[in-house]
Design an enzyme around this catalytic site. Structure first.
Site, PDB file in Angstrom:
ATOM      1  N   ASP A   1       0.829  -1.220   0.000  1.00  0.00           N
ATOM      2  CA  ASP A   1       0.000   0.000   0.000  1.00  0.00           C
ATOM      3  C   ASP A   1       0.858   1.263   0.000  1.00  0.00           C
ATOM      4  O   ASP A   1       1.997   1.260   0.482  1.00  0.00           O
ATOM      5  CB  ASP A   1      -0.918   0.007   1.242  1.00  0.00           C
ATOM      6  CG  ASP A   1      -0.127  -0.069   2.532  1.00  0.00           C
ATOM      7  OD1 ASP A   1       0.853  -0.839   2.581  1.00  0.00           O
ATOM      8  OD2 ASP A   1      -0.464   0.646   3.492  1.00  0.00           O
ATOM      9  N   GLU A   2       0.270   2.315  -0.501  1.00  0.00           N
ATOM     10  CA  GLU A   2       0.802   3.672  -0.379  1.00  0.00           C
ATOM     11  C   GLU A   2       2.300   3.790  -0.710  1.00  0.00           C
ATOM     12  O   GLU A   2       3.033   4.504  -0.035  1.00  0.00           O
ATOM     13  CB  GLU A   2       0.550   4.203   1.037  1.00  0.00           C
ATOM     14  CG  GLU A   2      -0.929   4.337   1.361  1.00  0.00           C
ATOM     15  CD  GLU A   2      -1.193   4.755   2.801  1.00  0.00           C
ATOM     16  OE1 GLU A   2      -1.982   5.685   2.996  1.00  0.00           O
ATOM     17  OE2 GLU A   2      -0.622   4.146   3.729  1.00  0.00           O
ATOM     18  N   SER A   3       2.719   3.119  -1.767  1.00  0.00           N
ATOM     19  CA  SER A   3       4.132   3.219  -2.172  1.00  0.00           C
ATOM     20  C   SER A   3       4.278   4.424  -3.097  1.00  0.00           C
ATOM     21  O   SER A   3       4.596   4.279  -4.288  1.00  0.00           O
ATOM     22  CB  SER A   3       4.564   1.926  -2.867  1.00  0.00           C
ATOM     23  OG  SER A   3       4.563   0.879  -1.951  1.00  0.00           O
ATOM     24  N   HIS A   4       4.007   5.608  -2.514  1.00  0.00           N
ATOM     25  CA  HIS A   4       3.903   6.804  -3.352  1.00  0.00           C
ATOM     26  C   HIS A   4       5.223   7.226  -3.999  1.00  0.00           C
ATOM     27  O   HIS A   4       5.212   7.945  -4.986  1.00  0.00           O
ATOM     28  CB  HIS A   4       3.340   7.979  -2.531  1.00  0.00           C
ATOM     29  CG  HIS A   4       1.980   7.704  -1.956  1.00  0.00           C
ATOM     30  ND1 HIS A   4       1.013   6.983  -2.614  1.00  0.00           N
ATOM     31  CD2 HIS A   4       1.422   8.033  -0.755  1.00  0.00           C
ATOM     32  CE1 HIS A   4      -0.070   6.890  -1.855  1.00  0.00           C
ATOM     33  NE2 HIS A   4       0.158   7.515  -0.720  1.00  0.00           N
TER      34      HIS A   4
END
Ligand code: ACM
Length: 535
Positions: free
Chosen positions: A340-343
């Site tokens: 998740d959320e590997s921006h």
């Protein structure tokens, strides 16, 4: 007139003395005898309940008999005895027997019946005794939770309480709707002790949940000893949100948690979040960073700023070692790879990364599960997707032949505040009052998904704002029994009006269990809030 005043207070005193004497001598009002099984407040609501309008009483002659001398059944019997004995003081013993025991006892037996699956059970209560049958031991364990709920709430106390210990008679046939019913405990943002984790397990087991997802690594901390990369825990586990001392589980401690869960028919899903949410690992080993420089330990609450270097082979050697060690500690089928959320990971790097990591999980004999973003990649055999935010990812997962574990943040995140006055928690997804937490259906929430596409439901508890177990309990209760019911009971059997009455009746049970719960005003609690029994 002064004389009259004296005389008035004199007679009042006399009346008080008479009343006090009378009350001290009057027999204590006995609690009503439970006679109608159909009126009992069972959560999750069973498939079928038939009342026979009588009652069974546990006495000092009652024992628990289990069929044969199977160690596993004896253990389940002992679990029930250990729940009943401290409060009842009845000295209930666990014995083995090949036939139904004499009157007055409880009998747990396996009766092969494929229709009951792994977790279904039949419970038959007569004035002469209690018989619990299941196709498999897990079903007996689930039925034991029902027996607990049919006894007076004080049975949950850890100190001796007054009886009588009666249950209404009748039959219950029961089987869960979804295979996976669970909760997540984030021990990375704040570390929680082995004892706290066991408490969490005990509380979810009481509501027939069968899965605990442990979020073991994040930017703020790495919480599991990995022998081939020791600095992960030694350095990466040194702190937590707010800068406290953090901590980690040694492999021995972790095995103890896993066994404790297994003894309660709960599978642990360990999560190593990657490629983002990895600052603790990046601080422990400089070679995991593309620039080769170790990061500082992080104690804030931002997300999406860290990434493993997806282009370096050492990263995959690291992941292979971690998954190998974790798989060896994991009897359950799943390893959670986060995702998740590997921006700050470029999409063209993220996709090959999650594809390759799924392969590593498979190579160690486990199935991968990941947050819904992993559906951007190619899902490998046996991979599951955990829906938390993006419905397109959930639909995409199903199109790839995967099933979805439902954890929609706006409904199922137990770290979301109940309302704007809640002391702990956040509200970026929603305020989630007890009704909102309950009123949704995993099979219909995401357009394009059907019940067959849903693996089950999981309610996550992120720990950025909580660092004590009683704070955790406040966020988890009373929402958790509702999530357990959504996972166990058919949608057609559930409605808020009926549920909130049953939930209100669990207030004294929460109190007897020592649970620090949120006394939502939407529920009529069957006790004064905050009135704690001595445990
Ligand atoms: C998540 O809440 N980042 C899965």
């Amino acid at each position: 007139m002064p004389t009259l005043r004296i005389s008035n207070s004199g007679s009042a005193l006399l009346l008080l003395a008479v009343l006090t004497t009378f009350m001290a001598c009057a027999p204590k009002k006995s609690p009503p005898v439970p006679m109608d099984l159909a009126q009992e407040s069972i959560i999750p609501i069973p498939v079928s309940v038939k009342a026979t309008n009588s009652s069974f009483e546990l006495t000092s002659a009652t024992d628990i008999y289990v069929q044969g001398d199977s160690k596993e059944l004896l253990k389940i019997g002992q679990y029930l005895a250990d729940k009943l004995n401290p409060s009842t003081g009845l000295g209930i013993e666990v014995k083995s027997s090949n036939e139904a025991p004499a009157v007055g006892n409880i009998y747990l037996s396996i009766k092969k019946d494929a229709k009951l699956g792994a977790e279904g059970y039949n419970l038959n209560i007569t004035p002469d005794g209690v018989t619990l049958e299941a196709n498999a031991p897990a079903g007996l364990f689930m039925g034991v939770q029902t027996i607990r709920q049919l006894l007076p709430a004080q049975v949950e106390s850890s100190s001796k309480q007054e009886g009588p210990w009666r249950m209404a008679t009748g039959t219950i046939n029961d089987i869960p709707t979804y295979a996976v019913r669970g909760a997540m405990f984030d021990v990375a943002r704040h570390f929680f002790s082995v004892e706290d984790t066991k408490r969490f397990i005990d509380l979810i087991a009481a509501y027939k949940m069968n899965t605990m997802h442990l979020h073991l690594s994040d930017d703020q901390g790495w919480r599991i000893e990995i022998k081939s990369w020791p600095k992960l825990a030694e350095h990466g586990g040194k702190t937590q949100v707010g800068g406290g001392k953090g901590g980690y589980y040694t492999q021995e401690q972790y095995k103890d948690i896993v066994q404790y869960a297994l003894d309660r028919y709960i599978t642990i899903i360990p999560e190593i979040d990657m490629p983002g949410h990895t600052n603790a690992a990046l601080a422990a080993y400089p070679e995991l960073n593309c620039d080769g420089k170790a990061r500082e330990l992080y104690t804030g609450t931002e997300v999406g700023f860290s990434t493993l270097c997806t282009k370096n082979e050492i990263t995959y050697k690291f992941i292979d070692d971690v998954i190998r060690e974790l798989a060896a500690l994991t009897p359950g089928p799943f390893i959670h790879i986060g995702g998740d959320e590997s921006h700050v990971t470029k999409k063209e790097d993220y996709i090959p990364f999650v594809n390759r990591v799924q392969g590593i999980v498979l190579s160690h004999g486990k199935q991968a599960i990941g947050w819904d973003e992993i559906a951007l990649g190619t899902l490998k055999k046996g991979a599951f997707v955990q829906h938390w935010a993006d419905v397109d990812n959930a639909v995409n997962a199903v199109k790839q032949g995967s099933k979805v574990l439902m954890s929609p943040a706006r409904k199922a995140y137990m770290d979301m505040q109940y309302d704007s006055t809640t002391q702990w928690g956040l509200h970026w997804a929603a305020y989630i009052e007890v009704d909102s937490a309950y009123i949704w259906d995993p099979a219909t929430l995401v357009p394009g998904l059907a019940q067959k596409d849903v693996l089950g439901i999981e309610a996550p508890l992120w720990s950025e704002t909580v660092d004590q177990i009683d704070e955790v309990e406040y966020m988890v209760f009373p929402r958790l029994p509702g999530y357990a019911e959504i996972g166990w009971s058919a949608a057609s059997a559930r409605n808020w009006d009926g549920y909130k009455k049953r939930l209100g009746a669990h207030g004294p049970r929460f109190t007897a269990m020592g649970i620090n719960y949120y006394p939502s005003k939407l529920v009529e609690w069957k006790e004064d809030k905050g009135k704690k029994l001595k445990n």
